[in-house]
Design an enzyme around this catalytic site. Structure first.
Site, mmCIF file in Angstrom:
data_model
loop_
_atom_site.group_PDB
_atom_site.id
_atom_site.type_symbol
_atom_site.label_atom_id
_atom_site.label_comp_id
_atom_site.label_asym_id
_atom_site.label_seq_id
_atom_site.Cartn_x
_atom_site.Cartn_y
_atom_site.Cartn_z
ATOM 1 N N PHE A 72 -14.572 7.710 21.782
ATOM 2 C CA PHE A 72 -13.680 7.929 21.138
ATOM 3 C C PHE A 72 -13.150 6.681 21.851
ATOM 4 O O PHE A 72 -12.028 6.620 21.796
ATOM 5 C CB PHE A 72 -12.837 9.150 21.428
ATOM 6 C CG PHE A 72 -13.842 9.963 20.300
ATOM 7 C CD1 PHE A 72 -13.361 9.981 18.899
ATOM 8 C CD2 PHE A 72 -14.544 11.074 20.540
ATOM 9 C CE1 PHE A 72 -14.094 10.919 18.361
ATOM 10 C CE2 PHE A 72 -15.176 11.747 20.282
ATOM 11 C CZ PHE A 72 -14.918 11.460 18.349
ATOM 12 N N CYS B 179 -8.903 7.069 21.014
ATOM 13 C CA CYS B 179 -9.047 7.717 19.810
ATOM 14 C C CYS B 179 -7.223 8.588 19.643
ATOM 15 O O CYS B 179 -8.004 8.990 20.337
ATOM 16 C CB CYS B 179 -9.950 7.864 19.207
ATOM 17 S SG CYS B 179 -10.000 8.470 17.381
ATOM 18 N N THR C 173 -16.113 6.079 10.559
ATOM 19 C CA THR C 173 -16.582 6.734 11.991
ATOM 20 C C THR C 173 -17.130 8.260 11.962
ATOM 21 O O THR C 173 -18.068 9.087 12.160
ATOM 22 C CB THR C 173 -15.836 6.537 13.003
ATOM 23 O OG1 THR C 173 -14.948 7.182 12.770
ATOM 24 C CG2 THR C 173 -16.394 5.050 12.909
HETATM 25 C C1 HEM Z 1 -9.178 4.397 18.082
HETATM 26 C C2 HEM Z 1 -13.763 6.642 17.809
HETATM 27 C C3 HEM Z 1 -12.559 9.694 14.052
HETATM 28 C C4 HEM Z 1 -8.108 6.733 13.932
HETATM 29 C C5 HEM Z 1 -10.386 4.479 18.098
HETATM 30 C C6 HEM Z 1 -11.121 3.943 19.709
HETATM 31 C C7 HEM Z 1 -12.967 4.703 19.218
HETATM 32 C C8 HEM Z 1 -12.940 5.716 18.140
HETATM 33 C C9 HEM Z 1 -13.583 4.394 19.790
HETATM 34 C C10 HEM Z 1 -10.842 3.104 20.440
HETATM 35 C C11 HEM Z 1 -10.966 1.621 19.739
HETATM 36 C C12 HEM Z 1 -10.959 0.286 21.265
HETATM 37 O O1 HEM Z 1 -10.790 0.862 21.777
HETATM 38 O O2 HEM Z 1 -10.858 -0.831 20.564
HETATM 39 C C13 HEM Z 1 -13.477 7.149 16.747
HETATM 40 C C14 HEM Z 1 -15.309 8.122 16.182
HETATM 41 C C15 HEM Z 1 -14.038 8.895 15.017
HETATM 42 C C16 HEM Z 1 -13.105 8.744 15.031
HETATM 43 C C17 HEM Z 1 -16.212 8.060 16.888
HETATM 44 C C18 HEM Z 1 -15.039 9.806 14.528
HETATM 45 C C19 HEM Z 1 -15.767 10.502 14.937
HETATM 46 C C20 HEM Z 1 -10.950 9.092 14.080
HETATM 47 C C21 HEM Z 1 -9.549 9.735 13.006
HETATM 48 C C22 HEM Z 1 -8.839 9.101 12.933
HETATM 49 C C23 HEM Z 1 -8.971 8.114 13.735
HETATM 50 C C24 HEM Z 1 -10.430 10.902 11.682
HETATM 51 C C25 HEM Z 1 -7.669 9.512 12.337
HETATM 52 C C26 HEM Z 1 -7.102 10.549 11.570
HETATM 53 C C27 HEM Z 1 -7.998 6.798 15.034
HETATM 54 C C28 HEM Z 1 -6.554 5.288 15.330
HETATM 55 C C29 HEM Z 1 -6.955 4.491 16.455
HETATM 56 C C30 HEM Z 1 -8.618 5.176 17.082
HETATM 57 C C31 HEM Z 1 -5.258 5.291 14.575
HETATM 58 C C32 HEM Z 1 -6.527 3.873 16.829
HETATM 59 C C33 HEM Z 1 -5.552 4.422 18.504
HETATM 60 C C34 HEM Z 1 -4.739 2.600 19.076
HETATM 61 O O3 HEM Z 1 -5.049 2.400 19.317
HETATM 62 O O4 HEM Z 1 -3.990 3.252 19.485
HETATM 63 N N1 HEM Z 1 -11.578 5.633 17.603
HETATM 64 N N2 HEM Z 1 -12.915 7.658 15.949
HETATM 65 N N3 HEM Z 1 -10.131 8.089 14.273
HETATM 66 N N4 HEM Z 1 -8.731 5.983 16.453
HETATM 67 FE FE1 HEM Z 1 -10.510 6.759 15.845
#
Ligand code: HEM
Length: 467
Positions: free
Chosen positions: A405, A412, A277
């Protein structure tokens, strides 16, 4: 009372419905998100679509999305694309059900890996990966060659998460083709998306060869990760990086540790969620910068002013690039690269005082449409304008209207990581190059659960008088 929405009949749906297949007329299998955006524009802020016997409620109106952000009545729903990734990532942080104990355990153990101190520790490594990218672009600039933007951003972001989080080097910049881990990841994401577009009972039949390939892709991801873990166990080290936390750190309250099987799920989760992403976000931002010279000029002036001629900007100097950050926010507004998330009712409730929902009923929030709701973003919501994110404009908007996010407890975990990395890289690229677009290029968006600008190439030209 269907689907836990007792008054479902009041929610608009497309007019042409085909028995068995549902609303599939004019639907392109490869672009389900952009199709849903078209439906959204026709049907309004809450609508439903039926596909292959399953019906889904979509929400994008700001008022409704804000209500879904109420954590006392709603929570993350693991559905559609996210649920389809369970065979890949199991009860890893992203795909875990709210009630699975490994969610809280992993969240508590890994959260300190995203603290301010941790980020400051990753900064030098992020910088050195970015320098690999500029070496690569310098060669292209010297010979007048265009660069493959999404391809190069993927190399950059994969190396960044792999090195900072796991002490691992995929050698992306030394390869002419993507690392097999990336190819397998793209395969599993594409497959998980496709599962939503075929009649569920027929999926194993229709996708027989695809599902065999998917099994091979998952095996490749597992093997890559197992090898990485074996190497770490053999040599030790890691000094508190994410892998070290996954392997060594006990829960501060309970003393529990992640089981080896769960570690594998978490490593895959972080390697995938941690780069795909961010790569898309950087690619869209570079596209918009190349198309809006006045924005690029302002952003570059800021970089020159804040960084002066420091060869290696310090951690604190990145957050000071306020305008560059706005460029990134505005790109994530138009094309949030994780373009949807789902919310389910924790109790019987009424959505925004209008639509009754029973406990367990859920809806998909279409983020790119939420980010274009004219009631919040104005009649010119389609226009790229980073000033929408200046402090005063942000203050004047209602809460929960910008959600790239996600929201709440399951938002996130890597947000600051992604924003720091992307702002740093945009700053370095703006300072070093003029980015020339191909005038014939029209933005097309590839979907594989995530979004990516299709076939984007730019011609980097070294600015004179820059080191
Ligand atoms: C969860 C977007 C970068 C790790 C999420 C969710 C979104 C998102 C929308 C929520 C999903 C849901 O509700 O089902 C993004 C975007 C990113 C980004 C747009 C970059 C521009 C990252 C990075 C990492 C990461 C750099 C790790 C180094 C995670 C993890 C979750 C998550 C592990 C799950 C969190 C949980 O449920 O406890 N992300 N993300 N993401 N993201 Fe990101």
């Amino acid at each position: 009372a269907e689907l836990g929405w007792p008054e479902l009949a009041r929610i608009p749906h497309p007019p042409r419905r085909i028995p068995l297949l549902g609303d599939v007329v004019g639907v392109n299998r490869r672009t389900p998100l952009q199709d849903s955006m078209r439906y959204a524009r026709r049907l309004g802020p809450v609508f439903r679509r039926k596909a292959f016997g399953k019906e889904f409620v979509f929400v994008w109106g700001a008022r409704y999305a804000a209500d879904l952000a109420d954590e006392s009545r709603f929570a993350k729903h693991v559905g559609l694309g996210v649920a389809n990734l369970r065979p890949v990532a199991g009860d890893g942080l992203f795909t875990a059900y709210n009630h699975e104990p490994n969610w809280q355990l992993a969240h508590d153990v890994l959260a300190p890996g995203f603290s301010r101190d941790a980020m400051a520790g990753y900064h030098p490594m992020m910088l050195s990966v970015a320098q690999r990218l500029t070496e690569h672009w310098d060669r292209a600039a010297a010979t007048g060659r265009a660069v493959d933007v999404p391809g190069d951003m993927t190399k950059l972001t994969l190396e960044t998460i792999a090195r900072t989080g796991f002490g691992h080097d995929f050698g992306s910049f030394e390869r002419s083709r993507p690392h097999p881990f990336v190819t397998a990841m793209v395969g599993t994401l594409t497959y998980a998306q496709r599962l939503n577009t075929v009649p569920f009972p027929l999926a194993p039949l229709l996708l027989r060869s695809a599902s065999r390939r998917n099994a091979a892709d998952i095996a490749c991801l597992n093997d890559t990760v197992d090898e990485l873990v074996r190497a770490r166990r053999a040599t030790g080290g890691g000094e508190g990086d994410l892998l070290d936390r996954m392997l060594e750190t006990a829960h501060p309250g309970t003393g529990e540790r992640l089981a080896p099987r769960n570690v594998r799920r978490q490593v895959i989760t972080f390697l995938v969620a941690g780069h795909e992403t961010t790569s898309g976000a950087l690619s869209f931002a570079l596209h918009y910068l190349s198309r809006h010279p006045e924005v690029a000029a302002r952003a570059r002036a800021e970089v020159d002013r804040v960084w002066r001629d420091t060869a290696e900007p310090a951690y604190e100097q990145v957050a000071r690039l306020r305008y560059v950050r706005r460029v990134l926010d505005e790109s994530l507004r138009l094309w949030p690269t994780a373009p949807a998330f789902s919310r389910e009712a924790r109790v019987d409730t009424v959505l925004a005082g209008e639509h009754p929902m029973r406990r367990g009923a859920w809806a998909l929030v279409l983020t790119p449409m939420l980010h274009r709701d004219p009631e919040v973003w104005g009649a010119d919501a389609e226009r790229f304008d980073p000033d929408r994110f200046d402090a005063q404009a942000v203050r004047s908007r209602p809460p929960h209207t910008f959600k790239p996010f996600g929201t709440g407890a399951r938002a996130c975990i890597g947000r600051q990581f992604a924003l720091h990395e992307a702002t740093l890289v945009l700053g370095l690229l703006l300072r070093r190059y003029d980015l020339r677009a191909d005038p014939a290029y029209r933005l097309g968006v590839t979907e594989r659960l995530t979004l990516m600008p299709e076939g984007l190439r730019l011609l980097p030209e070294r600015r004179t008088a820059v080191r």
